[in-house]
Design a protein around this motif. Structure first.
Motif, PDB file in Angstrom:
ATOM      1  N   ASP A   1      75.904   7.865  -0.086  1.00  0.00           N
ATOM      2  CA  ASP A   1      76.997   8.828   0.092  1.00  0.00           C
ATOM      3  C   ASP A   1      76.847  10.075  -0.779  1.00  0.00           C
ATOM      4  N   LYS A   2      75.705  10.235  -1.468  1.00  0.00           N
ATOM      5  CA  LYS A   2      75.569  11.393  -2.358  1.00  0.00           C
ATOM      6  C   LYS A   2      74.273  12.156  -2.121  1.00  0.00           C
TER       7      LYS A   2
ATOM      8  N   ASP B   1      86.511   9.572   7.337  1.00  0.00           N
ATOM      9  CA  ASP B   1      86.343  10.741   6.478  1.00  0.00           C
ATOM     10  C   ASP B   1      84.855  10.974   6.357  1.00  0.00           C
ATOM     11  N   ARG B   2      84.510  12.215   6.173  1.00  0.00           N
ATOM     12  CA  ARG B   2      83.089  12.534   6.004  1.00  0.00           C
ATOM     13  C   ARG B   2      82.791  12.730   4.530  1.00  0.00           C
ATOM     14  N   VAL B   3      81.598  12.413   4.126  1.00  0.00           N
ATOM     15  CA  VAL B   3      81.146  12.732   2.763  1.00  0.00           C
ATOM     16  C   VAL B   3      79.958  13.670   2.889  1.00  0.00           C
ATOM     17  N   THR B   4      79.701  14.401   1.832  1.00  0.00           N
ATOM     18  CA  THR B   4      78.568  15.330   1.852  1.00  0.00           C
ATOM     19  C   THR B   4      77.361  14.689   1.192  1.00  0.00           C
TER      20      THR B   4
ATOM     21  N   PRO C   1      80.881   7.837   5.586  1.00  0.00           N
ATOM     22  CA  PRO C   1      80.640   7.102   4.341  1.00  0.00           C
ATOM     23  C   PRO C   1      79.919   5.788   4.636  1.00  0.00           C
TER      24      PRO C   1
END
Ligand SMILES: [Zn+2]
Ligand SMILES: [Zn+2]
Length: 828
Positions: free
Chosen positions: A820-821, A766-769, A786
């Motif tokens: 991840d943020k 999954d990708r995170v932004t 992630p």
């Protein structure tokens, strides 16, 4: 109910599986197999007596490759043998009166035990020892085929003589003027010796290096340099007052008009004839000079000694300029190289320049860098190309054009021709030692040199020999030397020289195919199936010659039609790095040897294997540390504990069926399983073999497992991961893997399973932004995996035009990274 923790007893487990693998013969390779073949071979060891973990690195790597390829569906041939002839056995015989055959057999027995103890997957039914008659009879057979082909011949030659080992050494065995084995200074002697005509293959050995793109570039370069091919012109000077010529070779025929002397080797055959046309004083001085050089080794002459020379009193005539130039004898031109004579061009060769300055010889400039005329005061030789002056018809030409034009002129005059020179010499194979293959030749007073007929092979080494330590032992045994001539039946004398041990190791990889065949060295059909070796593994030290000789033999076999396919024996080559301890190479004299047996007792073989593969990439030098090996012991125990809760549930889990992963923890665990599988597969199929990276993935997987058995013990993914572990680690920790596999209820070996195929669905993330700010303002939003590392996130951010534009001309003073943020860059 949780089962009682069962301690993992590596000692009994490792012994148990080694015995069972041998009993069941699971590593035996047969030709009739539908799977694609894969031949992996480690350079066969010399049985010196004891192995340490430095040796283990080589076998562990080869074994991990063999095991992985087997699990990837290949029919793997992975044999082992012993390079068992050579000096140490004979030296032990001289020093301690031990029979070399007994000494060698005992060492082999001990080393074989140790190699088995490492849990290696060799097909032991193919084991060879090169000192046994069943092996060396084929050395003799190959020698006779080379002899028939005109590739083995005997001649008188100045040779390198080790006064300590009392034997002849090949040029390759002389390192910096010293014996490669005992490091004594090497002397020159003249003896009648057997040679193999490897020079006939020089061009192929050189050109075919291009095909070997699976070899380290450095090794190919070393081979190229060893062959030392140079293109040039061979041409002849007339000798004033003598009906003879003096041949020289040069790569710089464009400088021929600048030759102001000719330098010859003291052993050049012309020297004797020159003495007849010069004054008595000159003749006497030349004789004394030549004598003073007689015992000097090549290295002493070319590197250690000052360049010395003496005018012979005779003159040579340059066929181009017709100038008369003096002939000098020197210590730096060697009779064995090229023609034994060179033209001296002081203006354009630095060695000639130094020599001319020292002896007051003229310096004539004939090549200029620019249009500026020479000022007659060169401070060093001008060695580059340029434009010719004072060179007759060739004046004004560029060096390149002049080289072609002058070569053509010499050819027309019949005074020379274009030719290729190589540094490579014919291979001197005669040794005046006992512990080697007897050369199968007899000398008859009536018939001369007679090869021993094939049906009288092998010529066996006589047992029970006394070693005086001087001269050739075989020459002193009448029962060996006295024989009858195979041609006329009259009395004859057997050759008492034995072969250089490089002979055996030039073709052993073929004997593994049919090790017990007493009709042929190997079956061409088997060779067609198994050859060439897909992956050859061995240290980079001392292998230039072994590789060159093996390639020469293989090309010869190919020419005879005894092997088919590529005419190179080793498709791919890998050099593993050394293992140091306390910063030094392990050696008894340094007292820093970590033995196989002690490591197997204290830490276990799986931990040792894992450590050797994990500590560095395999081509690098590794340092053995207690910390490091203990870390792998802990890893072994953690794997055991991670799998243990699932022993009771049996073997119902099929690792080919991907379980459904719902939660992010399940997804992460499933991914860790397949990331590890992908690493093992990629490192193997890419032939990079960086299993250190793979084992690091195992660490991550076992971390995830250790937490999963707490947080989600009932998850199908946790159970799946446990069942996948033994398959994943099988090539690297084969005993632990097998024991776990058995505890999961399997009746067949894990090593016969297919390796886990990396599944893209499990690998998908999954990708995170990740928000990127510059000085507090949002400049980009990146979709990232992630858990992306700060450095990787920074690199991605800097690749964004929007971010770069804000940073342009400024320095990033500070980074704030929230995994991840957010990545905030402070730039001023
Ligand atoms: Zn020596
Ligand atoms: Zn005869």
């Amino acid at each position: 109910m949780q089962s009682m923790a069962e301690a993992y007893d590596f000692r009994s487990v490792e012994r148990k599986w080694q015995e069972r693998w041998e009993r069941d013969g699971i590593y035996r390779a047969a030709r009739d197999d539908a799977r694609p073949k894969y031949y992996v071979c480690e350079m066969l060891p010399y049985p010196s007596g004891d192995l340490h973990v430095g040796h283990a690195k080589n076998y562990t790597l080869g074994d991990a490759v063999a095991r992985t390829m087997r699990m990837l569906g290949y029919n793997v041939l992975h044999p082992m043998g012993w390079d068992a002839f050579g000096l140490p056995a004979e030296n032990a015989a001289i020093a301690r009166g031990v029979d070399p055959a007994t000494w060698t057999a005992e060492n082999i027995a001990n080393m074989e035990r140790q190699v088995r103890r490492m849990g290696t997957s060799y097909d032991w039914t193919r084991e060879i020892a090169t000192c046994l008659p069943e092996y060396y009879r084929w050395n003799q057979w190959i020698f006779l085929r080379l002899y028939e082909a005109g590739l083995a011949y005997k001649r008188e030659a100045p040779v390198n003589w080790c006064p300590h080992d009392k034997t002849v050494l090949a040029n390759e065995q002389v390192v910096d003027g010293r014996c490669w084995r005992c490091e004594h200074l090497v002397e020159r002697r003249s003896l009648s010796q057997w040679f193999l005509k490897i020079t006939d293959y020089a061009d192929r050995l050189l050109n075919d290096l291009e095909k070997l793109d699976g070899w380290p570039e450095r090794t190919r370069t070393m081979q190229r340099n060893w062959i030392g091919r140079s293109e040039g012109v061979r041409f002849a000077f007339d000798i004033d007052g003598l009906d003879a010529t003096l041949e020289v070779f040069t790569t710089r025929i464009d400088t021929a008009y600048g030759a102001t002397f000719v330098a010859i080797a003291a052993e050049h055959p012309i020297v004797e004839r020159l003495k007849g046309i010069v004054s008595k004083e000159h003749a006497a001085a030349v004789g004394a000079f030549a004598e003073s050089l007689q015992s000097k080794s090549e290295l002493e002459r070319t590197s250690l000694m000052e360049k010395q020379g003496l005018f012979t009193g005779a003159y040579a005539i340059n066929p181009l300029s017709h100038e008369r130039v003096p002939i000098w004898v020197t210590n730096y031109v060697l009779a064995e190289y090229g023609t034994g004579a060179v033209m001296g061009v002081p203006a354009h060769d630095q060695r000639d320049f130094d020599f001319a300055k020292k002896h007051g010889l003229p310096i004539a400039e004939v090549v200029l860098a620019s249009a500026t005329p020479p000022n007659g005061a060169l401070e060093a030789a001008y060695v580059d190309d340029g434009r010719l002056i004072a060179s007759g018809d060739f004046t004004g030409m560029s060096s390149a054009r002049a080289r072609a034009a002058i070569a053509e002129r010499l050819t027309l005059l019949g005074a020379g021709e274009r030719t290729v020179n190589t540094r490579l010499r014919d291979w001197l194979v005669s040794r005046q030692r006992y512990w080697g293959t007897p050369i199968p030749i007899v000398y008859c007073a009536a018939c001369g040199e007679i090869p021993v007929p094939d049906d009288q092979l092998p010529v066996v080494l006589p047992p029970g020999v006394e070693f005086a330590g001087e001269g050739s032992p075989l020459a002193q045994i009448p029962s060996f030397v006295d024989t009858t001539c195979p041609a006329c039946g009259g009395p004859a004398r057997r050759e008492s020289d034995t072969m250089d041990t490089f002979f055996e190791s030039s073709w052993y990889y073929l004997r593994y195919l049919n090790p017990h065949d007493d009709r042929a060295p190997w079956e061409p059909g088997d060779a067609a199936h198994w050859m060439n070796v897909d992956q050859y593994v061995g240290g980079a030290e001392h292998t230039v010659l072994h590789l060159l000789y093996a390639r020469f033999f293989y090309k010869f076999f190919h020419d005879r039609g005894w092997v088919s396919g590529p005419d190179e024996p080793f498709q791919r080559l890998f050099h593993q790095g050394m293992v140091l301890y306390g910063g030094e190479k392990m050696s008894k004299s340094h007292g820093n040897v970590i033995g196989i047996d002690e490591t197997a007792e204290t830490s276990g073989v799986d931990a040792m294997r894992l450590f050797l593969l994990y500590v560095t990439p395999p081509e690098d030098t590794a340092e053995w540390t207690d910390e490091g090996i203990n870390g792998r012991v802990r890893f072994v125990n953690r794997v055991w504990r991670a799998c243990e809760p699932f022993f009771a549930t049996g073997g119902g889990t099929r690792i080919r069926d991907l379980p459904a992963a719902e939660t992010s923890e399940e997804k992460a665990l499933l991914r860790a399983v397949h990331v590890a599988a992908k690493s093992a597969v990629d490192e193997t199929t890419s032939r990079r073999f960086h299993y250190n990276a793979t084992i690091a993935k195992f660490d991550e997987l076992v971390n995830a497992m250790t937490s999963a058995i707490q947080t989600m013990p009932a998850s199908a993914v946790t159970r799946y991961a446990a069942h996948a572990l033994p398959v994943l680690i099988a090539p690297f920790a084969p005993h632990l893997a097998e024991e776990l596999w058995e505890h999961f209820g399997h009746a067949t070996s894990v090593h016969l399973e297919r390796y886990l195929e990396p599944d893209e669905r499990a690998l998908a993330v999954d990708r995170v932004t990740l928000v990127v700010q510059v000085n507090g303002k949002i400049r980009a939003r990146l979709a990232v995996a992630p858990g992306i590392a700060e450095e990787d996130a920074f690199a991605l951010a800097m690749a964004e035009g929007n971010v770069r534009a804000q940073i342009d001309g400024k320095h990033v003073r500070k980074r704030v990274f929230v995994p991840d943020k957010l990545l905030n860059l402070v730039a001023t």
